[in-house]
Design a protein around this motif. Structure first.
Motif: not given
Length: 401
Positions: A194-213
């Motif tokens: 499962w993935m729970y959330a995704a987030r762009w960095s303020p400069d949009c150069q990165k994407i963070a994702g969090v999930g199960s395990a």
């Protein structure tokens, strides 16, 4: 709850769906998500069965609206908004703008359905679809199909490009381009169920994702390669947010903690514990009764709001990981968000109620403002190369108060 606290958080307002005053819980009425427009002009939240309430926000009076006065034909001056029937259980919402506060990524844009001044509302549904509404006209623009099940998290890129990241229980993060009629142009697969959330960095150069395990991953948004996997949680990770300068990452986990990381090194800088003393990993990885369900940075980059199954909203400072600066009682909280001005934190609960609290407001010291300005452009590794005293370097890297 863990330790003590300094003061009680100020409760501002409370929104309740129609007819739930005497109902503590009913499946399908949960407020799983809420979101603010980038300019703070609208607030949206899941609102009862299948519905999303969109509320214009009046900055001049610094107050929200009373729901008794809302109807679909209102306007901002009379404090009226609208209710959108999404047709399915709503799990996530996000508001994006084609107008960026920063320099646009590109100058050649094919608008198609989108005009430059529009605000767009994305609604993630139980069946895996994402519905896109135009807030100016209250019209459904398009539906996005590709996820196989619940769309658990949504976030528009903050650069005005109207790129949308969606996280789903099918174990993927998908990237969509609203300027290209909602074309899905990339799928990220971190390798968890499962993935729970995704987030762009303020400069949009990165994407963070969090999930199960215990999954916490940051990708490069240009090459889509994994920059770093963050190791340290003992349970599912359910929320993520970047600091305004992009140097820090905060993650919320069912292991009773919210953890603040150095984005560039992966080092743990703070552990915000919601159970004292902190449990051993074998207990933290189970049904510990203190699942942390949300964490978000304030606009000033100095405060973090968290919600926990123990029934408290906590507001921390990045300079003190032991004791929250403020708390408020909020049973069965499911989601938390911060207004763009940093003055309000909004919390959605299991019975469909959304409560608003005041974030601490103060004049930030010049040294903190300088640190944020420097870290917006400078990775942690580059800070070590600067001709600065050691204590100043540690402060700039958020490793000391």
């Amino acid at each position: 709850m863990s330790g003590g606290f300094k003061e009680q958080a100020t409760h501002l307002l409370e929104f309740k769906p129609p007819g739930n005053n005497n109902v503590t819980y009913k499946s399908g009425r949960e407020t799983w998500d809420n979101a603010w427009a980038p300019d703070g002009s609208y607030f949206a939240c899941a609102f009862g069965e299948r519905c999303v309430k969109v509320i214009p926000w009046n900055h001049a009076k610094k107050t929200s609206v009373k729901l008794d006065n809302i109807n679909e034909n209102g306007d901002i001056l009379t404090h009226k908004g609208c209710t959108i029937d999404a047709g399915e259980l709503v799990w996530s919402v996000a508001i994006g703008s084609a107008v960026s506060e920063k320099i646009p990524r590109t100058c050649s844009i094919n608008y198609h359905h989108v005009r430059s001044a529009n605000l767009m509302l994305a609604i993630g549904l139980n069946n895996g679809r994402i519905k896109i509404w135009e807030l100016d006209t209250n019209k459904l623009i398009t539906e996005l199909y590709d996820h196989k099940t619940v769309v658990r998290g949504l976030h528009f890129a903050p650069d005005g490009s109207l790129r949308l990241a969606s996280a789903s229980r099918d174990g993927t993060i998908k990237l969509w381009d609203m300027y290209d009629d909602g074309n899905m142009y990339k799928t990220l697969r971190p390798g968890c169920e499962w993935m729970y959330a995704a987030r762009w960095s303020p400069d949009c150069q990165k994407i963070a994702g969090v999930g199960s395990a215990r999954t916490v991953v940051v990708w490069d948004s240009n090459t889509y390669e994994v920059i770093r996997k963050f190791i340290g949680h003992h349970h599912n990770v359910v929320d993520v947010d970047f600091s305004p300068d992009g140097a820090l990452l905060v993650t919320a986990s069912y292991d009773t903690r919210a953890v603040v990381w150095d984005v560039y090194t992966g080092d743990v800088l703070l552990e915000l514990c919601h159970l004292f003393p902190p449990p051993r990993p074998i207990y933290a990885s189970g049904a510990n009764g203190n699942h942390v369900r949300g964490a978000v940075f304030s606009h000033d980059g100095k405060h973090i709001a968290t919600i926990c199954d123990d029934g408290y909203l906590r507001i921390w400072t990045i300079e003190d990981e032991l004791v929250p600066q403020q708390i408020a009682t909020i049973p069965d909280a499911l989601c938390v968000a911060c207004s763009p001005t940093g003055s309000i934190v909004s919390v959605g609960t299991r019975d469909g109620t959304t409560s608003l609290f005041a974030f601490p407001r103060q004049v930030e010291p010049l040294q903190h403002l300088c640190r944020m300005a420097l870290r917006t452009l400078t990775p942690s590794q580059s800070v070590d190369k600067l001709w600065l005293p050691l204590k100043v370097k540690e402060y700039v890297k958020y490793r000391c108060p």
